[in-house]
Design an enzyme around this catalytic site. Structure first.
Site, PDB file in Angstrom:
ATOM      1  CG  HIS A 122       8.792  -5.034   7.481  1.00 35.00           C
ATOM      2  ND1 HIS A 122       7.941  -4.098   6.822  1.00 35.00           N
ATOM      3  CD2 HIS A 122       9.531  -5.892   6.289  1.00 35.00           C
ATOM      4  CE1 HIS A 122       8.039  -4.714   5.588  1.00 35.00           C
ATOM      5  NE2 HIS A 122       8.918  -5.337   5.129  1.00 35.00           N
ATOM      6  CG  HIS A 124       7.748  -1.609  -1.285  1.00 34.05           C
ATOM      7  ND1 HIS A 124       8.625  -1.385  -2.125  1.00 34.05           N
ATOM      8  CD2 HIS A 124       8.396  -2.458  -0.414  1.00 34.05           C
ATOM      9  CE1 HIS A 124       9.855  -1.729  -1.902  1.00 34.05           C
ATOM     10  NE2 HIS A 124       9.782  -2.306  -0.676  1.00 34.05           N
TER      11      HIS A 124
END
Ligand code: ADP
Ligand code: MG
Lengths: 753, 238, 81, 81
Positions: A45, A91
């Site tokens: 990430h 998300h």
């Protein structure tokens, strides 16, 4: 931390060899604090370790680009001293765990990325993917995600002007929530995270730090595992009210020139913001952990560093200006504490309980691993062949299929979704959600003294997000290309010129060579379309590990999403008065087909609904032709010849016609189309998708005196325009094969979701 | 159109977010002189303003109950004094909710009966043209304006409703395009389709739809502009 | 010393409760057939310093009446512990 | 016979309570200086038929867990009267 976990393959998201590399760099085993920091910063990430080599190949410069990828968001020149700042972010995992809070904080996070740059957010869009429409969890996810997005965006006062909603069983166990925000700034008022100076005070502003989302960054990089339920206690709760105050306070402090450099605390919170700001500025920092405002008593240093509490920022300010900065944040009722200093030495020194606690070398932490992971063309692709249409008998009742297609949840109106978003706030929304692209004007007056007012009221911009994962699955290269092309088509169909794009690449595990191959192909597709359409990639986001281990009986398997590239595109228009919308305007207007129809049904919704099999190769795209086609359409619109234009996307020409007829907000229209299909099968004409063609309408203009100018434009670009029918009231007729009532179709189209 | 001598005060609470829109429309579209009043500004009264607007938004995040927390802010005491003194006060959306919570208007807002935030265009019928907010509205006209709210379901006891009716305090009702007040045209479950009400002396009005978002042709409707036009006309003729 | 005030805020009986109605219909369609009615209210906990205040109960009462509830539609009850 | 289940739903301690925070700041600035903290939760009343259900408490428990609360961030307690 339980060291015995080590041999099990992964430790806090780190692979064994990564762990060993860290030990080697440190000259010893990392302690808990270091391990926490490394695992966050070296996570997929934060580090983009599997995707970097591919992303570097994308075109990022040229055109109107002012700042490309690398900062919190990209920046495009909007003329007259104005700049537009935008980005899209995923998300997904948090939204799967807690759809309301997950989607809300996703929207909150992307807006922070925009206003850290000094831009006031002026529009949000989102791209949502849920499991199959009939899956028992889908209504829950849909309703909660939409509520969460509305909750955050509405409260912030940022209109949500567009998006997409797709249902497919490949998302049953991994929903996708991608959020896009665009903001407006002055070209000379952009703030960066790479500019802090030695001696600056490091300032923490915003909400206090709690236990929210601890290990969120590492969680996002791990496959979901049914057993890892205990990770569920780390839900981040969104507080849009506080973020609205944070927005106003930051913009006020920027206007007063109290900020040198700024970075929002997103994934891996204080860790990534401090290390990235220091690294990009080529400086170091002292961070005083005693100064961090805490919400939960007794948090440990590593917990403070990894917390993903929302609505926080890290700022570097000139030492003498700290009190002024604090006065601004005090006015808005927000924390603003002196939490350290920018230093020359490229390390971060952490103080805790008034003593030096740890010193970490910035290069070591920031320069994590980079992989060129193995790739392998997936086996399933061997079965994906061009469709042999003659093996399929034309269904007897094409009317039934036509109705099924326009009332399919992926085609039907998403009105019940976007009416839950405030899309009119800001007095800038000229074309609201529900049509091809959203069109906004510059309502300009964002600041009291008119400082931010644009000098030019007639210009506007267009926004759109699109992705087609089914096509990306059947042909990843084409899927990547198509996402870009479709965005551009939607913008062009309104009269706009595509200018730049952001991407959100959602994939399963990069450690699977087949997934990595898909990724590489998709990026290649995006690249070639972006180059041809001259829409550089100015920001983006990669979300891997969208897969979940499942158990069925005593079989275990991994449920993976299709490769899902989503593109968000910005377009411009000089004179907003020239915008057109995709719906028919008047009974009696003439309907034309602009472009070519190939009639390839491979991968179409029609193949799926009529024959239960869509696993065929989709049609190729001719990018050179595409550019000419779009330029041609834009010229015709600019000349004022057209009343409506719609691209031929999912559901084919029938759907494009039907939507054009029933989405007019004032009346229900229809059409009669009579077209020589030249020996082709009628279903190929009606339902083949993503054709390089548009359905356009005109009054008498095109056949009348202006016809010759139009003809010149068509010749110049080498594009064909054929009259195919006429706008009518209440009926839909095509070649005496399709014969439907508009009212009934309209009712279905608006009531499915 | 020069209305620069007309001074409007726009009250800003933490979380207000239609403040800029009202500001822009008043200054740019109607050429008046509007300025912001921060809820903590140290001012004694609001006398220097010709009218005051409480704009929409999410004051205090709409937490607890929409408008409840802003209503307890000291600046609302000034608004009360101003209103009791005959000053013109317009509350839009959240501003309407705040006026209800402050007690300047009677009744309360419940959650929309859909339990959802509703953003869409609605049509309005004007019931009283004899107020500072409606005096420039054409009789028989149906106004198109957008709503965008979660709690716009107006509720009041029978006594209050009777009173409102008697004093012609019901100013706007939701209706269909043709002006018929029907259940179908009620977007939120509001009692008697009520969209906007005033106090007994008709100098304080709240409405849920957003006139500032429908004052320019390019936004699809100029009908909301009639409310601002009315206020300006009323002040000029006074 | 800190004490806690526990405040329940409920809608008055004659006021329609759209949220409660929605919950009721969800419960019924989920097979909870014994459920007859649902009303949704608020539950607020306040930590208070006993310090200077004459009576915590009075202060909590004041807060509940003026800030936490809307007397037109809501009722409240307070417990101090 | 009908009985009532009274259910309190509160946020877990470590979870951020934006509502509570906003109420707290307003109470403080309105001069309620004794107030130290505020947490806002839900209070739900359910009317239930004792009829067929084995145990009302169990059913209320089930409803609270599966429908009324979000176990990731909330806790609940039940009283039957
Ligand atoms: N999640 C969403 N949020 C806001 N608007 C949406 C959403 N989903 C769809 N829309 C709107 O509905 C319209 C149709 O969407 P879509 O079917 O994807 O259109 P197209 O095929 O033209 O891209 C678009 O205007 C889009 O902005
Ligand atoms: Mg689309």
């Amino acid at each position: 931390m339980n060291k015995t976990e080590k041999p099990s393959g992964k430790l806090f998201g780190l692979a064994i060899d990564e762990y060993e590399k860290i030990s080697e760099l440190l000259g010893r085993e990392p302690d808990d604090f270091e391990l926490g920091i490394f695992s966050a910063m070296w996570s997929e990430h934060c580090s983009y370790k599997s995707s970097k080599v591919y992303l570097e190949t994308l075109p990022t410069k040229g055109g109107k680009v002012l700042i490309g990828p690398g900062e919190n968001a990209g920046v495009v020149d909007f003329g007259d001293g104005d700049a537009l700042v935008f980005k899209m972010e995923s998300h997904n995992h948090p939204s799967f765990i807690e759809p309301f809070q997950g989607s809300a904080t996703g929207v909150g996070g992307i807006m922070r990325d925009i206003f850290t740059m000094g831009a006031r957010p002026v529009a949000n869009l989102n791209s949502l993917r849920f499991g199959s429409f009939s899956h028992h969890r889908t209504p829950y996810y849909l309703s909660e995600v939409v509520k969460g997005i509305g909750f955050y965006g509405n409260c912030m006062g940022v209109p949500t002007v567009g998006g997409e909603v797709v249902f497919d069983e490949c998302y049953n166990d991994n929903i996708l929530v991608n959020a896009f925000t665009i903001g407006i700034a002055k070209k000379d008022g952009i703030f960066l995270s790479s500019e802090c100076e030695i001696g600056n005070t490091v300032v923490y502003v915003g909400s206090a730090t709690g236990m929210d989302g601890i290990h969120g960054a590492t969680m996002a990089s791990e496959e979901f595992d049914l057993k890892k339920n205990k990770k569920r206690s780390t839900v981040q709760v969104g507080d849009p009210f506080t973020e609205k105050l944070l927005l106003e306070a930051c913009l006020e402090a920027m206007k007063k020139k109290l900020i040198v450099s700024i970075q929002d605390m997103g994934a891996a919170g204080l860790t990534s913001s401090s290390f990235e700001m220091a690294d990009k500025s080529e400086k170091g920092m002292i961070i005083d952990l005693d100064a961090i405002p805490l919400r939960t008593f007794g948090m440990t240093p590593v917990e403070m560093m990894l917390s993903e509490s929302q609505e926080r920022m890290l700022i570097a300010c000139e030492r003498e200006k700290f009190e002024l900065l604090k006065a601004v944040f005090d006015k808005w009722g927000l924390n603003c504490v002196n939490a350290g200093e920018v230093i020359k030495e490229k390390v971060i020194k952490f103080y805790y309980k008034s003593k030096i606690y740890k010193t970490l070398d910035i290069d070591t932490v920031v320069n994590g691993p980079e992989y060129k992971r193995p790739v392998k063309k997936p086996d399933y692709l061997k079965e994906i062949m061009p469709v042999k249409i003659n093996n399929y008998k034309i269904p007897e009742n094409l009317n039934d299929i036509a109705v099924k297609i326009v009332t399919h949840p992926n085609i039907a109106s998403k009105r019940t979704v976007f009416t839950q978003y405030d899309y009119t706030i800001g007095t800038a929304t000229v074309v609201p959600p529900g049509f091809s692209a959203a069109v906004l004007r510059v309502s300009g007056n964002y600041e009291e003294e008119n400082k931010n007012k644009s000098k030019n009221d007639s210009k506007g911009f267009l926004l759109n997000v699109n992705g087609n994962s089914k096509y990306a699955y059947l042909d990843p290269f084409t899927g990547g290309m198509l996402a870009v092309v479709e965005c551009a088509r939607n913008i062009t169909a309104c009269g706009g010129s595509p200018a730049a794009l952001t991407d959100c690449l959602n994939f399963a595990s990069p450690e699977d060579p087949e997934i990595m191959w898909q990724f590489a192909e998709v990026v290649k597709g995006i690249k070639s379309a972006a180059i041809n359409l001259n829409t550089p990639v100015i920001s983006g986001n990669v979300s891997f590990y969208n897969e979940t281990a499942k158990k069925e009986g005593d079989k275990t398997y991994v449920s993976k999403i299709y490769p899902t590239p989503v593109i968000g595109m910005l377009g411009f228009i000089k004179d907003i008065g020239k915008i057109i919308t995709p719906y028919f305007k008047e009974e009696g207007d003439e309907i034309y087909l602009l472009g070519e129809v190939k009639g390839n049904l491979g991968g179409s919704l029609y193949m799926d609904l009529a024959y239960g099999n869509f696993r065929q190769k989709p049609a190729d795209l001719d990018l050179d032709y595409e550019v000419r086609l779009q330029n041609c359409l834009r010229s015709l619109i600019d000349k004022g010849f057209l009343k409506s234009a719609a691209d031929v996307s999912e559901g084919g020409i029938f759907t494009a016609l039907a939507e054009s007829a029933i989405t007019n907000p004032e009346k229900t229209l229809g059409f009669v189309v009579d077209y020589d299909i030249k020996g082709r099968r009628i279903d190929e004409f009606l339902f083949s998708e993503f054709e390089q063609a548009f359905i356009v309408t005109a009054g008498k203009e095109l056949s009348g005196s202006q016809g010759s100018i139009a003809a010149e434009i068509l010749t110049e670009y080498g594009i064909k325009l054929e009259k195919i029918g006429m706008v009518k009231k209440d009926i839909m007729k095509i070649n005496s094969i399709i014969n439907l009532k508009s009212g009934k179709i309209k009712k279905g189209y608006y009531s499915v979701i | 159109m020069n209305n620069k001598n007309i001074k409007a005060g726009i009250i800003v609470f933490p979380g207000s977010n239609c403040d800029f829109d009202v500001y822009r429309v008043l200054n740019e579209v109607f050429d008046a002189s509007a300025s912001f009043i921060w809820h903590k500004d140290k001012i004694k009264d609001l006398k220097k303003y010709d009218f005051v607007v409480i704009p929409g938004g999410f004051s205090y995040g709409d937490y607890l109950r929409s408008g409840a927390l802003a209503a307890r802010s000291p600046v609302m005491e000034l608004v009360k004094d101003y209103a009791l003194d005959g000053g013109i006060v317009l509350g839009i959306c959240n501003g309407f909710q705040i006026l209800l919570e402050t007690g300047l208007l009677e009744g309360v807002m419940l959650t929309n009966n859909s339990l959802k935030f509703e953003c869409k265009d609605v049509y309005l019928k004007t019931l009283n043209f004899d107020t500072p907010f409606t005096c420039a509205i054409k009789r028989d006209s149906v106004l198109k304006m957008p709503i965008a709210h979660h709690d716009g379901n107006y509720f009041a006891t029978g006594g209050i409703i009777n009173d409102l009716n008697k004093k012609v305090g019901v100013i706007f009702k939701y209706c269909d395009k043709e002006g018929n007040i029907t259940d179908k045209s009620n977007p939120n479950g509001s009692m008697h389709n009520i969209a906007g009400i005033s106090n007994k002396t008709n100098n304080v009005m709240g409405l849920m739809p957003h006139p500032e978002r429908s004052s320019e042709k390019i936004l699809g409707s100029e009908d909301g502009g009639y409310i601002f036009r009315s206020i300006i006309k009323y002040i000029k003729e006074k | 010393m800190t004490k806690k005030a526990f405040i329940k805020i409920t809608l008055k009986e004659e006021v329609l409760d759209p949220q409660g109605k929605a919950v009721l219909s969800v419960l019924k369609s989920s097979g909870y057939n014994n459920v007859k009615d649902v009303r949704v209210g608020k539950y607020i906990e306040i930590d208070m310093d006993e310090g200077k205040s004459a009576s915590l109960k009075d202060e909590a009462e004041d807060i509940s009446e003026k800030v936490l509830s809307n007397p037109l539609i809501e009722e409240f009850s307070i417990e101090i512990k």
